[in-house]
Write a protein that holds these residues in place. Structure first.
Motif, PDB file in Angstrom:
ATOM      1  N   GLY A 163       0.841  -1.185   0.000  1.00  0.00           N
ATOM      2  CA  GLY A 163       0.000   0.000   0.000  1.00  0.00           C
ATOM      3  C   GLY A 163       0.878   1.236   0.000  1.00  0.00           C
ATOM      4  O   GLY A 163       2.095   1.159  -0.208  1.00  0.00           O
ATOM      5  N   LYS A 164       0.268   2.371   0.267  1.00  0.00           N
ATOM      6  CA  LYS A 164       0.994   3.640   0.245  1.00  0.00           C
ATOM      7  C   LYS A 164       2.102   3.660   1.290  1.00  0.00           C
ATOM      8  O   LYS A 164       3.206   4.138   1.025  1.00  0.00           O
ATOM      9  N   ALA A 165       1.838   3.121   2.481  1.00  0.00           N
ATOM     10  CA  ALA A 165       2.852   3.114   3.542  1.00  0.00           C
ATOM     11  C   ALA A 165       4.079   2.312   3.116  1.00  0.00           C
ATOM     12  O   ALA A 165       5.216   2.772   3.243  1.00  0.00           O
ATOM     13  N   ALA A 166       3.858   1.118   2.604  1.00  0.00           N
ATOM     14  CA  ALA A 166       4.975   0.285   2.150  1.00  0.00           C
ATOM     15  C   ALA A 166       5.709   0.950   0.988  1.00  0.00           C
ATOM     16  O   ALA A 166       6.938   0.902   0.912  1.00  0.00           O
ATOM     17  N   CYS A 223      -6.385  -0.219   6.535  1.00  0.00           N
ATOM     18  CA  CYS A 223      -5.192  -0.603   7.291  1.00  0.00           C
ATOM     19  C   CYS A 223      -4.711   0.602   8.105  1.00  0.00           C
ATOM     20  O   CYS A 223      -4.667   1.728   7.588  1.00  0.00           O
ATOM     21  N   PRO A 224      -4.321   0.409   9.361  1.00  0.00           N
ATOM     22  CA  PRO A 224      -3.867   1.542  10.177  1.00  0.00           C
ATOM     23  C   PRO A 224      -2.627   2.242   9.622  1.00  0.00           C
ATOM     24  O   PRO A 224      -2.474   3.453   9.797  1.00  0.00           O
ATOM     25  N   MET A 225      -1.762   1.516   8.931  1.00  0.00           N
ATOM     26  CA  MET A 225      -0.580   2.154   8.336  1.00  0.00           C
ATOM     27  C   MET A 225      -0.982   3.029   7.147  1.00  0.00           C
ATOM     28  O   MET A 225      -0.404   4.081   6.920  1.00  0.00           O
ATOM     29  N   GLU A 226      -1.992   2.582   6.417  1.00  0.00           N
ATOM     30  CA  GLU A 226      -2.496   3.392   5.302  1.00  0.00           C
ATOM     31  C   GLU A 226      -3.140   4.671   5.835  1.00  0.00           C
ATOM     32  O   GLU A 226      -2.962   5.743   5.265  1.00  0.00           O
ATOM     33  N   GLU A 227      -3.866   4.551   6.936  1.00  0.00           N
ATOM     34  CA  GLU A 227      -4.451   5.740   7.575  1.00  0.00           C
ATOM     35  C   GLU A 227      -3.357   6.702   8.017  1.00  0.00           C
ATOM     36  O   GLU A 227      -3.490   7.913   7.865  1.00  0.00           O
ATOM     37  N   HIS A 286       6.165   5.496  12.164  1.00  0.00           N
ATOM     38  CA  HIS A 286       6.742   5.215  13.480  1.00  0.00           C
ATOM     39  C   HIS A 286       5.799   5.649  14.595  1.00  0.00           C
ATOM     40  O   HIS A 286       5.638   4.943  15.600  1.00  0.00           O
ATOM     41  N   SER A 287       5.147   6.771  14.417  1.00  0.00           N
ATOM     42  CA  SER A 287       4.190   7.255  15.412  1.00  0.00           C
ATOM     43  C   SER A 287       3.033   6.276  15.564  1.00  0.00           C
ATOM     44  O   SER A 287       2.632   5.946  16.686  1.00  0.00           O
ATOM     45  N   ARG A 288       2.512   5.773  14.455  1.00  0.00           N
ATOM     46  CA  ARG A 288       1.392   4.834  14.511  1.00  0.00           C
ATOM     47  C   ARG A 288       1.826   3.499  15.099  1.00  0.00           C
ATOM     48  O   ARG A 288       1.121   2.903  15.901  1.00  0.00           O
ATOM     49  N   VAL A 289       3.007   3.009  14.717  1.00  0.00           N
ATOM     50  CA  VAL A 289       3.506   1.740  15.259  1.00  0.00           C
ATOM     51  C   VAL A 289       3.608   1.822  16.780  1.00  0.00           C
ATOM     52  O   VAL A 289       3.272   0.859  17.482  1.00  0.00           O
TER      53      VAL A 289
END
Length: 135
Positions: free
Chosen positions: A56-59, A109-113, A129-132
Protein backbone atom coordinates in the motif's frame (compact mmCIF):
# COMPACT_ATOMS: atom_id res chain seq x y z
CA UNK A 1 16.99 -14.28 -14.77
CA UNK A 2 16.63 -10.67 -13.60
CA UNK A 3 16.77 -9.69 -9.94
CA UNK A 4 13.03 -8.97 -9.97
CA UNK A 5 12.23 -12.33 -11.54
CA UNK A 6 14.32 -14.05 -8.88
CA UNK A 7 12.65 -12.04 -6.10
CA UNK A 8 9.22 -13.04 -7.43
CA UNK A 9 10.29 -16.69 -7.57
CA UNK A 10 11.57 -16.57 -3.97
CA UNK A 11 8.40 -14.87 -2.70
CA UNK A 12 6.63 -18.21 -2.39
CA UNK A 13 6.48 -19.04 1.32
CA UNK A 14 7.68 -15.54 2.27
CA UNK A 15 6.07 -12.12 2.56
CA UNK A 16 8.98 -10.04 1.25
CA UNK A 17 12.04 -10.81 -0.86
CA UNK A 18 14.78 -8.31 -1.74
CA UNK A 19 17.41 -9.19 -4.35
CA UNK A 20 20.45 -7.52 -5.85
CA UNK A 21 22.86 -9.75 -7.74
CA UNK A 22 24.00 -12.38 -5.22
CA UNK A 23 22.47 -10.63 -2.20
CA UNK A 24 19.12 -11.93 -0.88
CA UNK A 25 16.98 -10.80 2.05
CA UNK A 26 13.67 -12.49 2.89
CA UNK A 27 11.05 -12.30 5.62
CA UNK A 28 7.94 -14.20 6.59
CA UNK A 29 6.70 -11.45 8.92
CA UNK A 30 3.43 -9.70 8.11
CA UNK A 31 2.64 -6.04 7.64
CA UNK A 32 5.27 -3.34 7.33
CA UNK A 33 7.37 -4.57 10.25
CA UNK A 34 9.90 -6.36 8.00
CA UNK A 35 10.41 -3.20 5.96
CA UNK A 36 11.01 -1.20 9.14
CA UNK A 37 13.47 -3.86 10.31
CA UNK A 38 15.30 -3.76 6.96
CA UNK A 39 15.58 0.05 7.24
CA UNK A 40 16.83 -0.19 10.83
CA UNK A 41 19.44 -2.77 9.80
CA UNK A 42 21.40 0.00 8.03
CA UNK A 43 21.95 -2.27 5.01
CA UNK A 44 22.18 -0.23 1.80
CA UNK A 45 19.22 -1.40 -0.28
CA UNK A 46 19.74 1.09 -3.11
CA UNK A 47 19.24 -0.64 -6.44
CA UNK A 48 17.55 -3.73 -4.99
CA UNK A 49 14.52 -5.39 -6.55
CA UNK A 50 11.67 -6.33 -4.22
CA UNK A 51 8.77 -8.76 -4.32
CA UNK A 52 6.07 -8.32 -1.68
CA UNK A 53 2.70 -9.90 -0.94
CA UNK A 54 0.84 -6.64 -0.18
CA UNK A 55 1.95 -3.08 -0.95
CA UNK A 56 0.00 0.00 0.00
CA UNK A 57 0.99 3.64 0.24
CA UNK A 58 2.85 3.11 3.54
CA UNK A 59 4.98 0.28 2.15
CA UNK A 60 5.61 2.27 -1.04
CA UNK A 61 7.02 5.14 1.03
CA UNK A 62 9.24 2.69 2.94
CA UNK A 63 10.54 1.22 -0.30
CA UNK A 64 11.33 4.80 -1.39
CA UNK A 65 13.24 5.32 1.88
CA UNK A 66 15.21 2.15 1.15
CA UNK A 67 16.08 3.24 -2.39
CA UNK A 68 14.88 0.10 -4.15
CA UNK A 69 14.65 0.38 -7.93
CA UNK A 70 11.65 -1.86 -8.59
CA UNK A 71 8.83 -3.61 -6.75
CA UNK A 72 6.49 -6.45 -7.62
CA UNK A 73 3.35 -6.68 -5.46
CA UNK A 74 0.92 -9.55 -5.48
CA UNK A 75 -1.62 -6.96 -4.25
CA UNK A 76 -1.01 -3.25 -4.88
CA UNK A 77 -3.20 -0.36 -3.74
CA UNK A 78 -3.93 2.48 -6.13
CA UNK A 79 -2.58 4.87 -3.47
CA UNK A 80 0.91 3.34 -3.82
CA UNK A 81 1.23 4.18 -7.51
CA UNK A 82 1.82 7.96 -7.17
CA UNK A 83 4.50 7.24 -4.53
CA UNK A 84 6.33 4.86 -6.85
CA UNK A 85 6.04 7.36 -9.69
CA UNK A 86 7.30 10.26 -7.55
CA UNK A 87 10.40 8.31 -6.49
CA UNK A 88 11.01 6.67 -9.91
CA UNK A 89 10.44 3.13 -8.66
CA UNK A 90 9.31 0.71 -11.37
CA UNK A 91 6.43 -1.50 -10.31
CA UNK A 92 4.41 -4.51 -11.34
CA UNK A 93 1.44 -6.13 -9.67
CA UNK A 94 -0.89 -9.08 -9.91
CA UNK A 95 -4.00 -7.48 -8.34
CA UNK A 96 -4.73 -3.76 -8.11
CA UNK A 97 -7.06 -2.68 -5.29
CA UNK A 98 -8.54 0.61 -4.09
CA UNK A 99 -6.90 0.35 -0.68
CA UNK A 100 -5.33 -2.06 1.80
CA UNK A 101 -7.72 -3.33 4.46
CA UNK A 102 -6.93 -4.04 8.11
CA UNK A 103 -6.40 -7.61 9.32
CA UNK A 104 -9.96 -7.83 10.65
CA UNK A 105 -11.32 -6.84 7.26
CA UNK A 106 -13.37 -4.04 8.81
CA UNK A 107 -11.74 -0.98 7.29
CA UNK A 108 -8.59 0.73 6.17
CA UNK A 109 -5.19 -0.60 7.29
CA UNK A 110 -3.87 1.54 10.18
CA UNK A 111 -0.58 2.15 8.34
CA UNK A 112 -2.50 3.39 5.30
CA UNK A 113 -4.45 5.74 7.57
CA UNK A 114 -1.19 6.99 9.08
CA UNK A 115 0.24 8.07 5.71
CA UNK A 116 -3.01 9.13 4.05
CA UNK A 117 -2.05 12.84 4.00
CA UNK A 118 1.72 12.38 3.62
CA UNK A 119 3.38 13.60 0.45
CA UNK A 120 7.03 12.82 1.24
CA UNK A 121 8.91 9.76 2.41
CA UNK A 122 10.30 11.79 5.33
CA UNK A 123 6.82 12.71 6.58
CA UNK A 124 5.59 9.17 5.96
CA UNK A 125 8.28 7.43 7.99
CA UNK A 126 7.58 9.74 10.95
CA UNK A 127 3.85 9.02 10.67
CA UNK A 128 4.47 5.28 10.42
CA UNK A 129 6.74 5.21 13.48
CA UNK A 130 4.19 7.26 15.41
CA UNK A 131 1.39 4.83 14.51
CA UNK A 132 3.51 1.74 15.26
CA UNK A 133 4.19 3.13 18.74
CA UNK A 134 0.44 3.39 19.43
CA UNK A 135 -0.44 -0.15 18.33
Amino acid sequence: MTDLEYAKKRLEGNTICLVKEDSLFISQKRGIRPLLEFIESKVDFKGYSAADKIVGKAAAFLYACMGVKEVYAEVLSKEAIPVFEKYNISFEYHILTEYIINRKGTGLCPMEEAVMNCSSKEDAILAIHSRVNTL
